[in-house]
Design a protein around this motif. Structure first.
Motif: not given
Length: 405
Positions: A175-188
């Motif tokens: 909906a927004l095109g935002t790229i999420n910081p998924v590597k950080y999300i996975i690490q945490k």
């Protein structure tokens, strides 16, 4: 570095006339158009070696099986998975998420365990987890979004605890095109022992995906978002997790032996692939990935970012237009609202001018509620789009304003 006119010639649908106007197709986040090599791959299978796979010993069956499994190898390389058996063919992203929720989720999550998603999820990454919570008594937690359309990571960190057993978030917001910081999300998430699924539906056509570098437990995507056919996608899962998970569907191919007393299941990846698969579309996705690789992912991303920057600059010049979602890291998606005009009216009047955009809540109703709007108009750009087409969009929006206001 890209010859855009040559690329456009590969997509015959771009020659279509809509209401007597040249088609301007800006609905790529919903589905991308298909190049001639992909269309030819589909026709070639049905015209020259159509057969069911795996169990036949005749020539056509063996040729179809070889082409089918070659696509699995191509997707393994595309995602940089360690093993080919970590690639499970699905009917798309939605199917892959449901598979994980109803196999890993039902087998390993119990009452009181917490599942974290985000406020920008597509309904396909909300509803399966709600269903699991109803079945198992798990608790759903939500990462909030700021005014720019970015996840509030401090809030995410506070949600994480020993009760967190699973995190499922979108790589790129549809909906927004935002790229999420998924590597950080996975690490945490891994720090508290939780497993992670990444919804890559919008990411695979724009970003280079490396599941080993991300260290994600699961990754899902749909072929039709990256110039491939509809009704086909893939689930990546770490081998040890897939081996521990029970089958999702029962039927042919996913078994080793069936008696009335007991059934033993097939090895990976086949224990998750019951019944006759979507053979032609699986074969054709290999061609789509090769087409994208030939263009060069970096070249495509650079060109799409150029289109995004140009469109953002031009659209913001329109009085009364507001872009919803202005994250620092975005792919080529722009959602906007126009003061005093319903998004549906925008879509209808643009369509009269041959311009295809998506309007509505984009299957992200909670996100729309967060921004206090019923929906947006969304223009999403692909490698075959041009700045001249963006200029047509701007003129089209000005015409919308004259007709409605």
């Amino acid at each position: 570095m890209l010859d855009i006119q040559k690329i456009r010639a590969d997509f015959p649908i771009l020659d279509e006339k809509i209401n007597g106007k040249d088609l301007v197709y800006f609905d790529n986040a919903a589905t991308t158009q298909k190049p001639l090599p992909v269309l030819n791959a589909l026709a070639n299978y049905y015209g020259h070696y159509n057969a069911n796979i795996h169990r036949g010993i005749h020539h056509l069956a063996e040729k179809a099986t070889s082409a089918f499994e070659a696509s699995r190898k191509t997707i393994q390389k595309f995602l940089n998975a360690r093993y080919t058996e970590e690639i499970i063919f699905t009917y798309g992203t939605t199917d892959g998420i449901n598979l994980v929720a109803q196999t890993y989720g039902r087998a390993f999550l119990k009452e009181g365990d917490e599942i974290i998603i985000s406020a920008m999820e597509h309904h396909s990454n909300i509803v399966p987890w709600q269903m699991l919570c109803e079945q198992n008594g798990c608790v759903l937690k939500v990462i909030p979004v700021n005014d720019d359309g970015e996840l509030i990571l401090e809030a995410y960190e506070k949600l994480l605890s020993g009760k967190t057993k699973f995190v499922s978030v979108v790589h790129v917001s549809n909906a927004l095109g935002t790229i999420n910081p998924v590597k950080y999300i996975i690490q945490k998430a891994h720090e508290v022992g939780a497993k992670v699924l990444i919804d890559g539906a919008q990411a695979t056509s724009h970003l280079t995906i490396d599941v080993q570098d991300l260290d994600t437990d699961f990754y899902v995507f749909s072929a039709h978002k990256l110039y491939g056919p509809t009704g086909m996608g893939a689930l990546y899962g770490k081998k040890e997790l897939l081996e521990a998970m029970p089958p999702y569907r029962g039927g042919g191919e996913m078994i080793k032996e069936v008696t009335f007393e007991k059934t033993t299941y097939n090895e990976l990846p086949y224990k998750f692939e019951a019944g006759t698969p979507n053979i032609a579309d699986v074969i054709a996705v290999k061609t789509a990935i090769e087409y994208l690789d030939e263009l060069g992912k970096e070249n495509v991303a650079a060109y799409e970012n150029e289109l995004l920057a140009y469109a953002t600059e031009q659209l913001l010049k329109i009085e009364g237009l507001k872009i919803i979602g202005q994250a620092k890291d975005k792919v080529s998606v722009i959602s906007f609202v126009i003061e005093g005009i319903h998004p549906q009216d925008v879509g209808v009047i643009l369509d009269q001018q041959g311009i295809a955009v998506r309007t509505g809540h984009h299957c992200t109703q909670p996100l729309m509620k967060r921004f206090g709007i019923p929906g947006t108009s969304r223009a999403s750009f692909a490698v075959y789009n041009t700045k001249e087409e963006i200029d047509k969009l701007v003129l089209g929006i000005e015409k919308v304003k004259k007709m409605v206001l």
